[in-house]
Design a protein around this motif. Structure first.
Motif, PDB file in Angstrom:
ATOM      1  N   LYS A 257     108.980 -42.763 -13.233  1.00 25.86           N
ATOM      2  CA  LYS A 257     109.948 -42.601 -14.395  1.00 25.86           C
ATOM      3  C   LYS A 257     110.973 -41.304 -13.997  1.00 25.86           C
ATOM      4  CE  LYS A 257     110.043 -41.484 -19.260  1.00 25.86           C
ATOM      5  NZ  LYS A 257     109.332 -41.432 -20.526  1.00 25.86           N
ATOM      6  N   SER A 258     110.361 -40.255 -13.615  1.00 24.95           N
ATOM      7  CA  SER A 258     111.322 -39.225 -12.930  1.00 24.95           C
ATOM      8  C   SER A 258     112.238 -39.682 -12.008  1.00 24.95           C
ATOM      9  CB  SER A 258     110.371 -37.783 -12.515  1.00 24.95           C
ATOM     10  OG  SER A 258     111.453 -37.064 -12.026  1.00 24.95           O
ATOM     11  N   LEU A 259     111.944 -40.496 -11.074  1.00 28.77           N
ATOM     12  CA  LEU A 259     112.635 -41.087  -9.921  1.00 28.77           C
ATOM     13  C   LEU A 259     113.807 -41.992 -10.261  1.00 28.77           C
ATOM     14  CD1 LEU A 259     110.366 -41.146  -7.068  1.00 28.77           C
ATOM     15  CD2 LEU A 259     112.005 -39.486  -7.268  1.00 28.77           C
ATOM     16  N   SER A 260     113.419 -42.646 -11.372  1.00 34.57           N
ATOM     17  CA  SER A 260     114.450 -43.859 -11.831  1.00 34.57           C
ATOM     18  C   SER A 260     115.664 -43.342 -12.488  1.00 34.57           C
ATOM     19  CB  SER A 260     113.847 -44.528 -12.916  1.00 34.57           C
ATOM     20  OG  SER A 260     114.398 -45.523 -13.664  1.00 34.57           O
ATOM     21  N   GLY A 261     116.848 -43.551 -11.626  1.00 33.81           N
ATOM     22  CA  GLY A 261     118.164 -43.259 -12.083  1.00 33.81           C
ATOM     23  C   GLY A 261     118.617 -42.197 -11.102  1.00 33.81           C
ATOM     24  N   THR A 262     117.650 -41.583  -9.929  1.00 34.83           N
ATOM     25  CA  THR A 262     118.165 -40.849  -8.991  1.00 34.83           C
ATOM     26  C   THR A 262     118.002 -41.621  -7.641  1.00 34.83           C
ATOM     27  OG1 THR A 262     117.563 -38.765 -10.315  1.00 34.83           O
ATOM     28  CG2 THR A 262     117.623 -38.599  -7.894  1.00 34.83           C
ATOM     29  N   ALA A 263     116.619 -42.398  -7.422  1.00 32.90           N
ATOM     30  CA  ALA A 263     116.356 -43.035  -6.414  1.00 32.90           C
ATOM     31  C   ALA A 263     117.104 -44.254  -6.495  1.00 32.90           C
ATOM     32  CB  ALA A 263     114.781 -43.180  -5.900  1.00 32.90           C
ATOM     33  N   GLN A 264     117.519 -44.823  -5.245  1.00 30.46           N
ATOM     34  CA  GLN A 264     118.107 -46.190  -5.291  1.00 30.46           C
ATOM     35  C   GLN A 264     117.072 -47.571  -5.816  1.00 30.46           C
ATOM     36  OE1 GLN A 264     119.032 -48.335  -1.594  1.00 30.46           O
ATOM     37  NE2 GLN A 264     121.206 -48.111  -2.363  1.00 30.46           N
ATOM     38  N   ARG A 265     115.975 -47.152  -5.364  1.00 33.83           N
ATOM     39  CA  ARG A 265     114.706 -47.991  -5.665  1.00 33.83           C
ATOM     40  C   ARG A 265     113.513 -47.490  -5.966  1.00 33.83           C
ATOM     41  NH1 ARG A 265     113.108 -53.659  -2.045  1.00 33.83           N
ATOM     42  NH2 ARG A 265     111.904 -54.639  -3.578  1.00 33.83           N
ATOM     43  N   VAL A 266     112.678 -47.761  -6.767  1.00 36.29           N
ATOM     44  CA  VAL A 266     111.530 -47.349  -7.110  1.00 36.29           C
ATOM     45  C   VAL A 266     110.665 -48.449  -7.187  1.00 36.29           C
ATOM     46  CG1 VAL A 266     109.761 -45.823  -8.381  1.00 36.29           C
ATOM     47  CG2 VAL A 266     112.438 -45.170  -8.193  1.00 36.29           C
ATOM     48  N   ARG A 267     109.215 -48.426  -6.439  1.00 40.26           N
ATOM     49  CA  ARG A 267     108.288 -49.353  -6.519  1.00 40.26           C
ATOM     50  C   ARG A 267     106.992 -48.607  -6.500  1.00 40.26           C
ATOM     51  NH1 ARG A 267     109.544 -52.680  -1.226  1.00 40.26           N
ATOM     52  NH2 ARG A 267     110.682 -50.742  -0.864  1.00 40.26           N
ATOM     53  N   VAL A 268     106.107 -49.188  -7.415  1.00 39.80           N
ATOM     54  CA  VAL A 268     104.484 -48.648  -7.649  1.00 39.80           C
ATOM     55  C   VAL A 268     103.588 -49.620  -6.940  1.00 39.80           C
ATOM     56  CG1 VAL A 268     102.832 -47.509  -9.148  1.00 39.80           C
ATOM     57  CG2 VAL A 268     105.203 -47.228  -9.598  1.00 39.80           C
ATOM     58  N   LEU A 269     103.145 -49.118  -5.943  1.00 45.62           N
ATOM     59  CA  LEU A 269     102.203 -50.241  -5.143  1.00 45.62           C
ATOM     60  C   LEU A 269     100.470 -49.880  -5.463  1.00 45.62           C
ATOM     61  CD1 LEU A 269     101.126 -52.236  -3.237  1.00 45.62           C
ATOM     62  CD2 LEU A 269     101.464 -50.440  -1.498  1.00 45.62           C
ATOM     63  N   ASP A 270     100.050 -50.366  -6.335  1.00 48.05           N
ATOM     64  CA  ASP A 270      98.659 -50.171  -6.750  1.00 48.05           C
ATOM     65  C   ASP A 270      97.820 -50.821  -5.905  1.00 48.05           C
ATOM     66  OD1 ASP A 270      96.405 -49.921  -8.064  1.00 48.05           O
ATOM     67  OD2 ASP A 270      97.002 -50.480 -10.008  1.00 48.05           O
ATOM     68  N   LEU A 271      96.940 -50.331  -4.934  1.00 50.72           N
ATOM     69  CA  LEU A 271      96.315 -50.860  -4.076  1.00 50.72           C
ATOM     70  C   LEU A 271      95.012 -51.498  -4.639  1.00 50.72           C
ATOM     71  CD1 LEU A 271      96.339 -48.243  -1.205  1.00 50.72           C
ATOM     72  CD2 LEU A 271      97.384 -50.780  -0.965  1.00 50.72           C
ATOM     73  N   ALA A 272      94.672 -51.124  -5.653  1.00 49.42           N
ATOM     74  CA  ALA A 272      93.266 -51.368  -6.388  1.00 49.42           C
ATOM     75  C   ALA A 272      93.707 -52.963  -6.939  1.00 49.42           C
ATOM     76  CB  ALA A 272      93.107 -50.777  -7.621  1.00 49.42           C
ATOM     77  N   ARG A 273      94.862 -53.583  -7.026  1.00 51.39           N
ATOM     78  CA  ARG A 273      95.170 -54.863  -7.512  1.00 51.39           C
ATOM     79  C   ARG A 273      94.987 -55.781  -6.194  1.00 51.39           C
ATOM     80  NH1 ARG A 273      97.434 -55.594 -12.351  1.00 51.39           N
ATOM     81  NH2 ARG A 273      98.251 -53.699 -13.441  1.00 51.39           N
ATOM     82  N   HIS A 274      95.098 -55.184  -5.114  1.00 55.62           N
ATOM     83  CA  HIS A 274      94.780 -56.144  -3.782  1.00 55.62           C
ATOM     84  C   HIS A 274      93.416 -55.932  -3.371  1.00 55.62           C
ATOM     85  CE1 HIS A 274      98.991 -56.990  -4.050  1.00 55.62           C
ATOM     86  NE2 HIS A 274      99.393 -55.542  -4.397  1.00 55.62           N
ATOM     87  N   TRP A 275      92.942 -54.756  -3.667  1.00 58.32           N
ATOM     88  CA  TRP A 275      91.611 -54.620  -3.016  1.00 58.32           C
ATOM     89  C   TRP A 275      90.435 -54.271  -4.214  1.00 58.32           C
ATOM     90  CZ3 TRP A 275      90.138 -49.162  -0.322  1.00 58.32           C
ATOM     91  CH2 TRP A 275      88.949 -49.161   0.083  1.00 58.32           C
ATOM     92  N   PRO A 276      89.790 -55.445  -4.729  1.00 58.81           N
ATOM     93  CA  PRO A 276      88.886 -55.425  -5.881  1.00 58.81           C
ATOM     94  C   PRO A 276      87.818 -54.278  -5.496  1.00 58.81           C
ATOM     95  CG  PRO A 276      89.508 -57.786  -5.130  1.00 58.81           C
ATOM     96  CD  PRO A 276      90.197 -56.949  -3.981  1.00 58.81           C
ATOM     97  N   ASP A 277      87.350 -54.043  -4.245  1.00 56.60           N
ATOM     98  CA  ASP A 277      86.335 -53.357  -3.853  1.00 56.60           C
ATOM     99  C   ASP A 277      86.765 -51.996  -3.740  1.00 56.60           C
ATOM    100  OD1 ASP A 277      84.505 -55.226  -4.081  1.00 56.60           O
ATOM    101  OD2 ASP A 277      84.798 -55.803  -1.787  1.00 56.60           O
TER     102      ASP A 277
END
Length: 687
Positions: A257-277
């Motif tokens: 949220k803080s970077l939005s509007g300053t950075a050109q692009r922002v993504r949040v990569l939640d590894l738990a969604r791809h690694w169930p264990d």
């Protein structure tokens, strides 16, 4: 500080410590005597008293409490933190008490000049230090360092590399901790973090990310708790909109949220969604240790959509005027099973032992998992999680019986997940937190939403709970609500009722506190044509006025195979029962007393029946001693408080006449001392 100085004298340091731990206060909401922190000023500092109060978690305390809250230290360690950061006079102590230094991380400015270091010691603790300044007192300098960094400029970690990567248009990664940033750097990524960890990101950090392409990787943190007594209740923490407080994941959202509007692009990569264990508190370093590769991380980042602010979710189900009663829909009320099981609510199912409540609830859950109608009503298909707290080990036979009854392939893939070990919802929050984590991980592996959680039964789920104590019941209900609010699914709780009772066993709140209750029972005045029990479920209470809906079913015994000794294994499966399609109106026309005797015979066979001894007919499945039949019919014929000679005489006459008539009509067989049912149908006794 003199060790005998009263603790309240620490209050003079509160304002400075709060700013060091929390950053700059919210200037718009602060006043001369009060400092407010957070966008909405939810945390307040009383400058005069040196006390803080968090209006979200409803907790507060003094200086040591604030340090404990923000650093995780106990009060003794919080005092030492004050000494380390220059608020109190350092006590002389042997150097080994600092622990062993295992790592240090240097923060430098744009010109690669050292600003300060973060040092990690074992046992695990972190301290910040800087090089001495000309005016520093000699006693503050330890081995060439000053362990106090007030007034030092805070910048992102590995700043020169970060600035170069952004200028060259490279993707940069923001992680939680210097170790993670270094580990990513070793495999060719440009990564950074902020000093202090969770909650310490500031706008001064954001300024360095102008026009950057940023990927944020959060830790997989469990839900946070309030401080333990006496400074709090130790309960799980929730955001005002009902979301659980997840420190690492929330920190990632705050950074985005803080970077939005300053950075050109922002993504949040939640590894738990791809690694169930992924373990609780797991991070990208754990992911790499488990076999994660640079190519895999690039691929996951490329597949991660751009971040957008999480929409506000009312904790109290708030709706704007234009959202109420949307055209074409009578209300916003949603169902898992139409008119019976509401979505996003806790439902109490109760009944006597043997009433079929577990089998009936399982049958309902399977209709949802298969996306089929249930008793002619629509279902919302989705993932069903069944917590078999009472009969987990024997559940495999129930599955086999269901598969056989419904002619399903044994290895059919269905969105149904079974927990066979019981969690404890009474002793503490620990099992609740673990169950939530497991359901979250499992739900990510299905391509349908989670819609129903079944907990079977309350007594197994809450060992040690006094069901008649409102305080005990409230503890368990609070955890049920936390489970329901976390997933927004329907939660069914299966419970017992006292034999012969009409309400759930235990405190009256077990009925009053649930908007929907469903009673399961055995139909007392009817049997199937084969003498089997008929089970009935009735919606006793329903917020939307759907009470009174009922359905009936039978539980035929189904052979599911043989055990290792070659003996038959059986179970049951719920089968819908429709009296209008049965043969209950055909067969022997029995009198009321004859039907009463037949019911007594069926009850006695069910409870005390034995295989027929020689020379009784082998075709008969079970026989019973006539004494049990007589006792069962007498209980139905004579009131307990009418134990008179006249009543007994009437019963003996009725019993003999009914028995003789049924024997002569070949409805029952008699060979002293045994009675049995021949299988010949009796009208008005079911199909």
């Amino acid at each position: 500080m003199n060790m005998h100085e009263p603790i309240h004298s620490l209050a003079v340091h509160m304002e400075a410590i709060a700013e060091e731990l929390l950053g700059s206060p919210n200037a718009r909401l602060s006043s001369d005597g009060e400092r407010r922190y957070g966008k909405h000023g939810s945390l307040s500092i009383d400058v005069a008293t040196g006390r803080y109060y968090d209006h979200e978690s409803k907790t507060g305390g003094g200086v040591l409490d604030l340090i404990s809250r923000e650093t995780g230290r106990d009060h003794k360690a919080a005092m030492q933190w004050m000494r380390e950061h220059g608020y109190l006079e350092q006590r002389e102590r042997p150097p080994q008490q600092l622990g062993k230094e295992v790592a240090h991380y240097s923060y430098t400015d744009e010109n690669d000049e050292l600003l300060f270091q973060v040092v990690r010691f074992e046992p695990k603790t972190f301290r910040q230090r800087r090089r001495p300044h000309p005016g520093d007192p000699p006693d503050k300098i330890k081995h060439g360092w000053v362990y106090a960094v007030r007034g030092i400029r805070y910048v992102p970690y590995r700043l020169p590399e970060l600035m170069e990567a952004i200028a060259n248009g490279q993707v940069v990664y923001v992680v939680e901790g210097e170790k993670d940033a270094d580990n990513l750097s070793k495999i060719g990524f440009v990564a950074t973090t902020n000093p202090g960890g969770v909650g310490k990101w500031s706008e001064s950090h954001t300024a360095f990310f102008r026009d950057a392409d940023v990927v944020i990787i959060p830790h997989n943190d469990p839900q946070a708790r309030n401080p333990d007594p006496p400074n709090g209740d130790g309960a799980l923490r929730f955001h005002p909109d009902g979301r659980p407080v997840l420190p690492g994941q929330d920190h990632a959202q705050d950074v985005a949220k803080s970077l939005s509007g300053t950075a050109q692009r922002v993504r949040v990569l939640d590894l738990a969604r791809h690694w169930p264990d992924m373990p609780p508190k797991g991070d990208v370093s754990d992911w790499l240790k488990a076999g994660g590769t640079p190519d895999a991380l690039h691929a996951l980042a490329d597949a991660t959509p751009d971040w957008s602010a999480v929409p506000f979710r009312s904790r109290f189900g708030g709706l704007r005027w234009e959202e109420i009663a949307i055209s074409g829909h009578a209300s916003g009320y949603t169902w898992v099973v139409e008119d019976i099981i509401p979505m996003d609510e806790i439902i109490l199912i109760y009944g006597d032992s043997g009433s079929g409540k577990s089998f009936g609830t399982f049958d309902l859950g399977m209709a949802v998992a298969r996306g089929q109608t249930f008793i002619g009503r629509n279902t919302e298909p989705g993932l069903v999680v069944y917590v078999a707290a009472e009969a987990g080990k024997g559940f495999s036979k129930r599955k086999l019986a269901y598969v056989i009854q419904h002619e399903l392939p044994h290895k059919a893939t269905l969105p149904f997940y079974l927990c066979t070990k019981r969690p404890d919802f009474f002793g503490s929050d620990d099992d609740l937190v673990a169950l939530i984590a497991e359901i979250e991980a499992v739900a990510k592996t299905y391509n349908v939403p989670l819609v129903l959680i079944i907990l079977d039964t309350l007594s197994a789920l809450a060992p040690g709970m006094n069901e008649n104590a409102s305080q005990d019941v409230s503890i368990v209900r609070k955890r049920l609500v936390a489970l329901q609010q976390r997933f927004g699914a329907a939660v069914i709780l299966v419970h017992h009722k006292p034999k012969g009772g009409g309400s759930p066993r235990g405190h009256s709140s077990l009925t009053a506190d649930f908007e929907t209750t469903i009673e399961f029972e055995i139909v007392a005045d009817r049997r199937t044509s084969k003498g089997g029990s008929i089970h009935r479920a009735t919606v006793r209470k329903q917020r939307e006025g759907k009470s009174g809906i009922r359905w009936e079913f039978t539980l035929p015994v189904i052979s599911v195979g043989r055990n290792k000794w070659g003996n038959e294994e059986t179970s049951c499966a719920a089968v819908a029962y429709d009296a209008t399609e049965s043969a209950e109106r055909t067969g022997y026309q029995a009198t009321s007393n004859e039907r009463l005797l037949m019911h007594a015979l069926f009850d006695a066979i069910n409870d005390y029946g034995v295989p027929p001894p020689f020379p009784l007919p082998a075709s008969v499945s079970k026989v019973v001693d006539v004494g049990y039949v007589r006792a069962a019919m007498r209980a139905k014929f004579v009131d307990d408080d009418t134990d008179t000679e006249a009543a007994d005489n009437r019963f003996r006459g009725a019993f003999k006449r009914a028995g003789d008539k049924l024997r002569d009509a070949k409805i029952i067989g008699i060979q002293k001392p045994y009675w049995w049912w021949t299988g010949k149908p009796v009208a008005a006794m079911g199909g």
